[in-house]
Motif scaffolding. Sequence first.
Motif, PDB file in Angstrom:
ATOM      1  N   LEU A  73       0.831  -1.206   0.000  1.00  0.00           N
ATOM      2  CA  LEU A  73       0.000   0.000   0.000  1.00  0.00           C
ATOM      3  C   LEU A  73       0.867   1.258   0.000  1.00  0.00           C
ATOM      4  O   LEU A  73       0.598   2.218  -0.721  1.00  0.00           O
ATOM      5  N   VAL A  74       1.920   1.253   0.799  1.00  0.00           N
ATOM      6  CA  VAL A  74       2.796   2.423   0.891  1.00  0.00           C
ATOM      7  C   VAL A  74       3.645   2.572  -0.361  1.00  0.00           C
ATOM      8  O   VAL A  74       3.793   3.666  -0.915  1.00  0.00           O
ATOM      9  N   SER A  75       4.209   1.472  -0.844  1.00  0.00           N
ATOM     10  CA  SER A  75       5.284   1.548  -1.829  1.00  0.00           C
ATOM     11  C   SER A  75       4.829   1.583  -3.281  1.00  0.00           C
ATOM     12  O   SER A  75       5.579   2.050  -4.141  1.00  0.00           O
ATOM     13  N   LEU A  76       3.603   1.092  -3.589  1.00  0.00           N
ATOM     14  CA  LEU A  76       3.223   1.015  -4.996  1.00  0.00           C
ATOM     15  C   LEU A  76       3.108   2.406  -5.624  1.00  0.00           C
ATOM     16  O   LEU A  76       3.264   2.558  -6.834  1.00  0.00           O
ATOM     17  N   MET A  77       2.846   3.423  -4.811  1.00  0.00           N
ATOM     18  CA  MET A  77       2.836   4.774  -5.353  1.00  0.00           C
ATOM     19  C   MET A  77       4.208   5.119  -5.948  1.00  0.00           C
ATOM     20  O   MET A  77       4.300   5.824  -6.954  1.00  0.00           O
ATOM     21  N   SER A  78       5.263   4.611  -5.323  1.00  0.00           N
ATOM     22  CA  SER A  78       6.604   4.883  -5.823  1.00  0.00           C
ATOM     23  C   SER A  78       6.835   4.231  -7.185  1.00  0.00           C
ATOM     24  O   SER A  78       7.568   4.769  -8.014  1.00  0.00           O
ATOM     25  N   ILE A  79       6.227   3.072  -7.426  1.00  0.00           N
ATOM     26  CA  ILE A  79       6.323   2.461  -8.754  1.00  0.00           C
ATOM     27  C   ILE A  79       5.604   3.334  -9.779  1.00  0.00           C
ATOM     28  O   ILE A  79       6.080   3.532 -10.907  1.00  0.00           O
ATOM     29  N   GLY A  80       4.433   3.874  -9.404  1.00  0.00           N
ATOM     30  CA  GLY A  80       3.775   4.825 -10.286  1.00  0.00           C
ATOM     31  C   GLY A  80       4.659   6.028 -10.568  1.00  0.00           C
ATOM     32  O   GLY A  80       4.743   6.505 -11.709  1.00  0.00           O
ATOM     33  N   CYS A  81       5.345   6.519  -9.528  1.00  0.00           N
ATOM     34  CA  CYS A  81       6.253   7.654  -9.711  1.00  0.00           C
ATOM     35  C   CYS A  81       7.410   7.287 -10.627  1.00  0.00           C
ATOM     36  O   CYS A  81       7.849   8.109 -11.447  1.00  0.00           O
ATOM     37  N   LEU A  82       7.915   6.072 -10.492  1.00  0.00           N
ATOM     38  CA  LEU A  82       9.016   5.624 -11.357  1.00  0.00           C
ATOM     39  C   LEU A  82       8.580   5.628 -12.823  1.00  0.00           C
ATOM     40  O   LEU A  82       9.288   6.156 -13.697  1.00  0.00           O
ATOM     41  N   ILE A  83       7.415   5.039 -13.100  1.00  0.00           N
ATOM     42  CA  ILE A  83       6.906   5.008 -14.482  1.00  0.00           C
ATOM     43  C   ILE A  83       6.619   6.420 -14.962  1.00  0.00           C
ATOM     44  O   ILE A  83       6.930   6.791 -16.105  1.00  0.00           O
ATOM     45  N   LEU A 134       1.856   8.277 -10.830  1.00  0.00           N
ATOM     46  CA  LEU A 134       2.206   8.585 -12.221  1.00  0.00           C
ATOM     47  C   LEU A 134       2.361  10.096 -12.413  1.00  0.00           C
ATOM     48  O   LEU A 134       3.333  10.568 -13.022  1.00  0.00           O
ATOM     49  N   GLY A 135       1.380  10.848 -11.893  1.00  0.00           N
ATOM     50  CA  GLY A 135       1.443  12.300 -12.026  1.00  0.00           C
ATOM     51  C   GLY A 135       2.594  12.893 -11.249  1.00  0.00           C
ATOM     52  O   GLY A 135       3.307  13.787 -11.741  1.00  0.00           O
ATOM     53  N   LEU A 136       2.810  12.394 -10.041  1.00  0.00           N
ATOM     54  CA  LEU A 136       3.886  12.922  -9.208  1.00  0.00           C
ATOM     55  C   LEU A 136       5.248  12.633  -9.828  1.00  0.00           C
ATOM     56  O   LEU A 136       6.180  13.443  -9.716  1.00  0.00           O
ATOM     57  N   GLY A 137       5.370  11.491 -10.510  1.00  0.00           N
ATOM     58  CA  GLY A 137       6.625  11.151 -11.181  1.00  0.00           C
ATOM     59  C   GLY A 137       6.932  12.110 -12.318  1.00  0.00           C
ATOM     60  O   GLY A 137       8.082  12.543 -12.506  1.00  0.00           O
ATOM     61  N   THR A 424      15.688  10.317 -11.857  1.00  0.00           N
ATOM     62  CA  THR A 424      14.515  10.444 -10.999  1.00  0.00           C
ATOM     63  C   THR A 424      13.847   9.087 -10.803  1.00  0.00           C
ATOM     64  O   THR A 424      13.345   8.778  -9.713  1.00  0.00           O
ATOM     65  N   ALA A 425      13.852   8.265 -11.871  1.00  0.00           N
ATOM     66  CA  ALA A 425      13.305   6.913 -11.745  1.00  0.00           C
ATOM     67  C   ALA A 425      14.102   6.097 -10.732  1.00  0.00           C
ATOM     68  O   ALA A 425      13.540   5.300  -9.976  1.00  0.00           O
ATOM     69  N   ALA A 426      15.425   6.312 -10.692  1.00  0.00           N
ATOM     70  CA  ALA A 426      16.258   5.619  -9.705  1.00  0.00           C
ATOM     71  C   ALA A 426      15.885   6.049  -8.294  1.00  0.00           C
ATOM     72  O   ALA A 426      15.896   5.241  -7.355  1.00  0.00           O
ATOM     73  N   ASN A 427      15.554   7.337  -8.136  1.00  0.00           N
ATOM     74  CA  ASN A 427      15.098   7.832  -6.830  1.00  0.00           C
ATOM     75  C   ASN A 427      13.830   7.105  -6.409  1.00  0.00           C
ATOM     76  O   ASN A 427      13.706   6.637  -5.271  1.00  0.00           O
ATOM     77  N   TRP A 428      12.890   6.991  -7.350  1.00  0.00           N
ATOM     78  CA  TRP A 428      11.621   6.344  -7.031  1.00  0.00           C
ATOM     79  C   TRP A 428      11.784   4.834  -6.840  1.00  0.00           C
ATOM     80  O   TRP A 428      11.063   4.222  -6.052  1.00  0.00           O
TER      81      TRP A 428
END
Length: 533
Positions: A73-83, A134-137, A424-428
């Motif tokens: 729940l916490v981390s999947l947002m980061s995958i969206g940010c990576l993409i 996705l938007g935040l990324g 930035t993807a590496a950050n996410w």
Amino acid sequence: MLGRKSFKVNGADCGAEALLLGVTTSIGGFLFGYDTGQISGLLLFTDFRNRFAQNDDPDGGPRQWVPIIQSTLVSLMSIGCLIGALMGAYTADWFGRRKSIVCGVAAFVVGNIIQIAANNSWVHMTMARFVAGLGLGIVSVGVPMFQSESAPKEIRGGVVGSYQLMITIGILVSNIINYGIRNIQETSASWRVVIGLSIAFSLPLAIGIMLVPESPRWLAMRDDWEGARMSMARLRGLKNDPNNPLIERDLNEMMEIIERERREGQGTWVECFSPNAKSPKTLYRTLLGTGIQFAQQWSGINVFFYYGSTIFEAAGIEDPIQTQLIMGAVNTATTFYGLYVVEKYGRRWPLILGALWQASWLLVFGSVGTAINPETSRTSGVVMIVAACMYIASFAGTWGPMAWVVTGETFPLRTRAKQASLATAANWLGNFMIGLLTPLITAGISYSIGFIFVATNLTAALGVYFFLYESRMLSLEHVDLMYSDPTTKAWSSTKWTPPGYITRKERDESFFKEVAKKGTQHAEKKSVSEAST
């Protein structure tokens, strides 16, 4: 001069619109920080846990989280940010830096609306966070790139560093809101208000970004040289004097670099990883940028901001949300100092010393938590909180803002958008791994997790010393030239000066008169050629 609206920074003219650009775009960092800070408190809210957690508490309290579902729940947002960060490389080049950021805000708003509509399904909430990611990324790529390309070099470090400042303010604001709302945590209004406010916070970014000029470098890449000139003039406070020698100097430097890179062609994704790329040290800079951003996350910061409340609740702290608020306040206060450090002392040594300081306090955190059970020792818990705050103070003053400054400065124009998105993807990716693995690691080794981050911080310090070049007071074009110089090494890069400069601040005026003359002749020759055509 009529129409002149500028102020002096480091002895050079900077326009009021440059200040507006810095303030407006930094809201993107606020959104990042607000989401990072909000989730730590939400995981403890009674209504949120009863709706989305899985296991009933045998003592009749709120439901308990299954570690893997909590981390997903916490981390999947980061995958969206990576993409989204990878998508941002295309949208920033296709639509321009400003419109790309607006697209990112739109996706972020949609994702948050879906979160508010969630009822009892953790899958619904998780996928909504993915959409918002996705938007935040996209925003997280567009903002530092736009800032670094648009801000005058005299304030570039401070403007790009303000992105991290706003991240810390976002974390602090979310902690304050969580602290105030915890009294109504048994109702759905608690977490829905917290999430809904992020929509309101995002709108000034979408509106304000369209009030500042587009990146002059992006305009120049589209052969809109007059647009680039006016953009530079507005950012320098010289809107009514676009032919000012200061503008001519900056424009001629840019023209020389862009013309050279155009002769070499457009960069590709493959080129970012090619040791034989046309731009010097392209692979080197790709690995450096991605390494710095990954190391920023694996310094351990989001262990405290994602799971700090949970960790300190387990340590027996009476009010873990209050502790989270204290850490957020330390984070914000010391980031102001970081903006001073980045312009005063550069990038290399603050990053090196910051990593060593962070490793020291993480060693204290891990050692005390492992040796003395904080659940039975109040002193142990207090020492761990102090260690966490001292660690956060260092991160906020060094690695927090400077990783974004380095990302904005390091890459050549030919492949900048793609390399910035990779970094930035590496950050996410690092962010996702921290979010996913922390509950699982702490379930196994508890506070010994601090020792892992001691090792990662020491590794980061060595990496900066051997590979990062000092870019303080250099234009982006001059940073490119510095990396192109085969005689300059990272540890001696502070002494490098651009051609035609006595120092990084003092120019050889005769050299620049010659450059300006060549630029004028080039423009006249191009105009004659176009007219004859």
